[in-house]
Design a protein around this motif. Structure first.
Motif, PDB file in Angstrom:
ATOM      1  N   VAL A   4       0.857  -1.184   0.000  1.00 52.07           N
ATOM      2  CA  VAL A   4       0.000   0.000   0.000  1.00 52.07           C
ATOM      3  C   VAL A   4       0.895   1.237   0.000  1.00 52.07           C
ATOM      4  O   VAL A   4       1.857   1.328   0.775  1.00 52.07           O
ATOM      5  N   MET A   5       0.547   2.188  -0.858  1.00 51.26           N
ATOM      6  CA  MET A   5       1.326   3.417  -0.940  1.00 51.26           C
ATOM      7  C   MET A   5       1.107   4.262   0.310  1.00 51.26           C
ATOM      8  O   MET A   5       0.002   4.375   0.823  1.00 51.26           O
ATOM      9  N   LYS A   6       2.194   4.828   0.815  1.00 50.13           N
ATOM     10  CA  LYS A   6       2.117   5.807   1.890  1.00 50.13           C
ATOM     11  C   LYS A   6       2.926   7.013   1.449  1.00 50.13           C
ATOM     12  O   LYS A   6       3.504   7.012   0.370  1.00 50.13           O
ATOM     13  N   GLU A   7       2.976   8.025   2.258  1.00 55.35           N
ATOM     14  CA  GLU A   7       3.586   9.287   1.830  1.00 55.35           C
ATOM     15  C   GLU A   7       5.024   9.152   1.332  1.00 55.35           C
ATOM     16  O   GLU A   7       5.395   9.739   0.332  1.00 55.35           O
ATOM     17  N   ASN A   8       5.835   8.349   2.015  1.00 53.70           N
ATOM     18  CA  ASN A   8       7.253   8.264   1.662  1.00 53.70           C
ATOM     19  C   ASN A   8       7.707   6.867   1.269  1.00 53.70           C
ATOM     20  O   ASN A   8       8.866   6.518   1.434  1.00 53.70           O
ATOM     21  N   GLY A   9       6.799   6.060   0.759  1.00 54.28           N
ATOM     22  CA  GLY A   9       7.173   4.717   0.344  1.00 54.28           C
ATOM     23  C   GLY A   9       5.983   3.795   0.277  1.00 54.28           C
ATOM     24  O   GLY A   9       4.879   4.217  -0.078  1.00 54.28           O
ATOM     25  N   LEU A  10       6.223   2.549   0.625  1.00 53.29           N
ATOM     26  CA  LEU A  10       5.184   1.526   0.585  1.00 53.29           C
ATOM     27  C   LEU A  10       5.174   0.770   1.905  1.00 53.29           C
ATOM     28  O   LEU A  10       6.168   0.726   2.621  1.00 53.29           O
ATOM     29  N   ARG A  11       4.048   0.142   2.201  1.00 48.36           N
ATOM     30  CA  ARG A  11       3.912  -0.639   3.432  1.00 48.36           C
ATOM     31  C   ARG A  11       3.190  -1.928   3.093  1.00 48.36           C
ATOM     32  O   ARG A  11       2.261  -1.970   2.287  1.00 48.36           O
ATOM     33  N   THR A  12       3.629  -2.991   3.755  1.00 42.34           N
ATOM     34  CA  THR A  12       2.921  -4.260   3.664  1.00 42.34           C
ATOM     35  C   THR A  12       2.795  -4.821   5.076  1.00 42.34           C
ATOM     36  O   THR A  12       3.660  -4.594   5.918  1.00 42.34           O
ATOM     37  N   GLU A  13       1.696  -5.487   5.320  1.00 43.56           N
ATOM     38  CA  GLU A  13       1.491  -6.136   6.613  1.00 43.56           C
ATOM     39  C   GLU A  13       1.580  -7.639   6.391  1.00 43.56           C
ATOM     40  O   GLU A  13       0.849  -8.202   5.592  1.00 43.56           O
ATOM     41  N   LEU A  14       2.501  -8.235   7.124  1.00 43.43           N
ATOM     42  CA  LEU A  14       2.744  -9.668   7.017  1.00 43.43           C
ATOM     43  C   LEU A  14       2.456 -10.324   8.358  1.00 43.43           C
ATOM     44  O   LEU A  14       2.226  -9.632   9.349  1.00 43.43           O
ATOM     45  N   GLU A  15       2.484 -11.638   8.399  1.00 43.95           N
ATOM     46  CA  GLU A  15       2.189 -12.352   9.643  1.00 43.95           C
ATOM     47  C   GLU A  15       3.069 -11.888  10.791  1.00 43.95           C
ATOM     48  O   GLU A  15       2.615 -11.758  11.916  1.00 43.95           O
ATOM     49  N   TYR A  16       4.353 -11.632  10.512  1.00 40.60           N
ATOM     50  CA  TYR A  16       5.285 -11.250  11.566  1.00 40.60           C
ATOM     51  C   TYR A  16       5.116  -9.796  11.981  1.00 40.60           C
ATOM     52  O   TYR A  16       5.389  -9.433  13.112  1.00 40.60           O
ATOM     53  N   SER A  22      11.116   2.064   1.573  1.00 36.64           N
ATOM     54  CA  SER A  22      11.279   3.408   1.036  1.00 36.64           C
ATOM     55  C   SER A  22      12.694   3.561   0.482  1.00 36.64           C
ATOM     56  O   SER A  22      13.631   2.938   0.988  1.00 36.64           O
ATOM     57  N   GLY A  23      12.845   4.403  -0.489  1.00 40.75           N
ATOM     58  CA  GLY A  23      14.170   4.731  -0.988  1.00 40.75           C
ATOM     59  C   GLY A  23      14.933   5.596   0.002  1.00 40.75           C
ATOM     60  O   GLY A  23      16.138   5.789  -0.123  1.00 40.75           O
ATOM     61  N   ASN A  24      14.247   6.096   1.016  1.00 41.27           N
ATOM     62  CA  ASN A  24      14.839   6.939   2.047  1.00 41.27           C
ATOM     63  C   ASN A  24      14.847   6.154   3.360  1.00 41.27           C
ATOM     64  O   ASN A  24      13.787   5.812   3.885  1.00 41.27           O
ATOM     65  N   GLU A  25      16.036   5.905   3.904  1.00 42.35           N
ATOM     66  CA  GLU A  25      16.159   5.089   5.118  1.00 42.35           C
ATOM     67  C   GLU A  25      15.415   5.657   6.323  1.00 42.35           C
ATOM     68  O   GLU A  25      15.158   4.945   7.284  1.00 42.35           O
ATOM     69  N   GLU A  26      15.053   6.923   6.281  1.00 44.71           N
ATOM     70  CA  GLU A  26      14.314   7.514   7.400  1.00 44.71           C
ATOM     71  C   GLU A  26      12.878   6.999   7.473  1.00 44.71           C
ATOM     72  O   GLU A  26      12.235   7.116   8.517  1.00 44.71           O
ATOM     73  N   TYR A  27      12.399   6.419   6.378  1.00 41.45           N
ATOM     74  CA  TYR A  27      10.995   6.011   6.323  1.00 41.45           C
ATOM     75  C   TYR A  27      10.784   4.517   6.131  1.00 41.45           C
ATOM     76  O   TYR A  27       9.648   4.053   6.107  1.00 41.45           O
TER      77      TYR A  27
END
Length: 130
Positions: A4-16, A22-27
Protein backbone atom coordinates in the motif's frame (compact mmCIF):
# COMPACT_ATOMS: atom_id res chain seq x y z
CA UNK A 1 1.62 -9.82 -0.71
CA UNK A 2 -0.19 -6.51 -0.93
CA UNK A 3 1.78 -3.24 -0.87
CA UNK A 4 0.00 0.00 0.00
CA UNK A 5 1.33 3.42 -0.94
CA UNK A 6 2.12 5.81 1.89
CA UNK A 7 3.59 9.29 1.83
CA UNK A 8 7.25 8.26 1.66
CA UNK A 9 7.17 4.72 0.34
CA UNK A 10 5.18 1.53 0.58
CA UNK A 11 3.91 -0.64 3.43
CA UNK A 12 2.92 -4.26 3.66
CA UNK A 13 1.49 -6.14 6.61
CA UNK A 14 2.74 -9.67 7.02
CA UNK A 15 2.19 -12.35 9.64
CA UNK A 16 5.28 -11.25 11.57
CA UNK A 17 4.49 -7.55 11.39
CA UNK A 18 4.53 -4.38 9.33
CA UNK A 19 7.26 -3.79 6.75
CA UNK A 20 7.89 -0.26 5.51
CA UNK A 21 9.83 0.13 2.27
CA UNK A 22 11.28 3.41 1.04
CA UNK A 23 14.17 4.73 -0.99
CA UNK A 24 14.84 6.94 2.05
CA UNK A 25 16.16 5.09 5.12
CA UNK A 26 14.31 7.51 7.40
CA UNK A 27 11.00 6.01 6.32
CA UNK A 28 11.69 2.33 5.79
CA UNK A 29 13.99 -0.34 4.55
CA UNK A 30 15.59 0.40 1.21
CA UNK A 31 14.78 -2.16 -1.50
CA UNK A 32 18.43 -3.12 -1.98
CA UNK A 33 18.74 -3.80 1.78
CA UNK A 34 15.79 -6.16 1.59
CA UNK A 35 17.31 -7.93 -1.42
CA UNK A 36 20.65 -8.43 0.35
CA UNK A 37 18.95 -9.46 3.60
CA UNK A 38 16.80 -11.99 1.71
CA UNK A 39 19.83 -13.58 0.09
CA UNK A 40 21.91 -13.62 3.30
CA UNK A 41 18.98 -14.76 5.43
CA UNK A 42 18.02 -17.59 3.09
CA UNK A 43 21.60 -18.74 2.71
CA UNK A 44 22.19 -18.68 6.46
CA UNK A 45 18.93 -20.49 7.24
CA UNK A 46 19.60 -23.27 4.74
CA UNK A 47 23.21 -23.60 5.95
CA UNK A 48 22.01 -23.88 9.55
CA UNK A 49 19.43 -26.56 8.65
CA UNK A 50 22.11 -28.60 6.89
CA UNK A 51 24.38 -28.35 9.93
CA UNK A 52 21.53 -29.43 12.22
CA UNK A 53 20.70 -32.43 10.01
CA UNK A 54 24.33 -33.51 10.12
CA UNK A 55 24.42 -32.94 13.88
CA UNK A 56 27.19 -30.38 13.52
CA UNK A 57 26.95 -28.22 16.60
CA UNK A 58 27.92 -24.59 16.43
CA UNK A 59 27.78 -22.01 19.18
CA UNK A 60 27.28 -18.94 17.01
CA UNK A 61 27.09 -17.83 13.40
CA UNK A 62 27.27 -14.33 12.02
CA UNK A 63 26.93 -13.27 8.41
CA UNK A 64 28.14 -9.99 7.03
CA UNK A 65 27.37 -8.96 3.47
CA UNK A 66 29.53 -6.78 1.26
CA UNK A 67 27.63 -5.31 -1.66
CA UNK A 68 29.03 -3.99 -4.93
CA UNK A 69 26.67 -1.77 -6.91
CA UNK A 70 27.00 -0.30 -10.39
CA UNK A 71 26.13 3.42 -10.50
CA UNK A 72 26.24 3.32 -14.32
CA UNK A 73 23.35 0.81 -14.35
CA UNK A 74 20.72 2.35 -12.04
CA UNK A 75 22.91 1.38 -9.06
CA UNK A 76 22.11 -2.27 -9.65
CA UNK A 77 23.59 -4.91 -7.37
CA UNK A 78 26.46 -6.59 -9.21
CA UNK A 79 27.99 -8.73 -6.46
CA UNK A 80 27.24 -9.81 -2.90
CA UNK A 81 29.95 -11.40 -0.79
CA UNK A 82 28.58 -13.28 2.20
CA UNK A 83 31.12 -13.69 4.99
CA UNK A 84 30.13 -16.46 7.40
CA UNK A 85 31.81 -16.47 10.82
CA UNK A 86 31.11 -19.76 12.60
CA UNK A 87 32.10 -20.40 16.20
CA UNK A 88 32.15 -23.76 17.88
CA UNK A 89 34.12 -26.68 19.21
CA UNK A 90 35.79 -29.34 17.07
CA UNK A 91 34.82 -27.63 13.82
CA UNK A 92 35.91 -29.17 10.52
CA UNK A 93 36.52 -26.24 8.14
CA UNK A 94 36.50 -28.47 5.03
CA UNK A 95 33.16 -30.02 6.02
CA UNK A 96 31.69 -26.59 6.78
CA UNK A 97 32.82 -25.33 3.36
CA UNK A 98 31.21 -28.33 1.66
CA UNK A 99 27.97 -27.74 3.58
CA UNK A 100 28.02 -24.09 2.56
CA UNK A 101 28.28 -25.17 -1.09
CA UNK A 102 25.31 -27.50 -0.59
CA UNK A 103 23.31 -24.69 1.00
CA UNK A 104 23.97 -22.51 -2.04
CA UNK A 105 22.31 -25.13 -4.25
CA UNK A 106 19.27 -25.22 -1.96
CA UNK A 107 18.76 -21.52 -1.24
CA UNK A 108 15.84 -20.24 -3.30
CA UNK A 109 16.97 -16.60 -3.08
CA UNK A 110 20.50 -17.33 -4.32
CA UNK A 111 19.09 -19.50 -7.09
CA UNK A 112 16.63 -16.76 -8.06
CA UNK A 113 19.39 -14.25 -8.82
CA UNK A 114 21.82 -16.64 -10.56
CA UNK A 115 23.08 -15.06 -13.74
CA UNK A 116 22.15 -11.57 -12.52
CA UNK A 117 24.07 -11.07 -9.30
CA UNK A 118 27.39 -12.71 -8.48
CA UNK A 119 27.15 -14.36 -5.07
CA UNK A 120 30.35 -15.29 -3.28
CA UNK A 121 30.51 -17.06 0.08
CA UNK A 122 33.46 -17.13 2.43
CA UNK A 123 33.70 -18.92 5.73
CA UNK A 124 35.79 -18.26 8.80
CA UNK A 125 35.83 -20.69 11.69
CA UNK A 126 36.58 -19.72 15.26
CA UNK A 127 37.49 -22.71 17.39
CA UNK A 128 36.31 -22.44 20.98
CA UNK A 129 38.21 -24.26 23.68
CA UNK A 130 36.58 -27.26 25.32
Amino acid sequence: MKLVMKENGLRTELEYGVLDISGNEEYGFRPFQLMVASIAGCSGSVFRKILEKQRTEIDDMQITAEVERNPEEANRIEKITLNFKVQGKNLDPAKLQKNLEISRKNCSMVRSVEGSIQIEEKIETIELSN
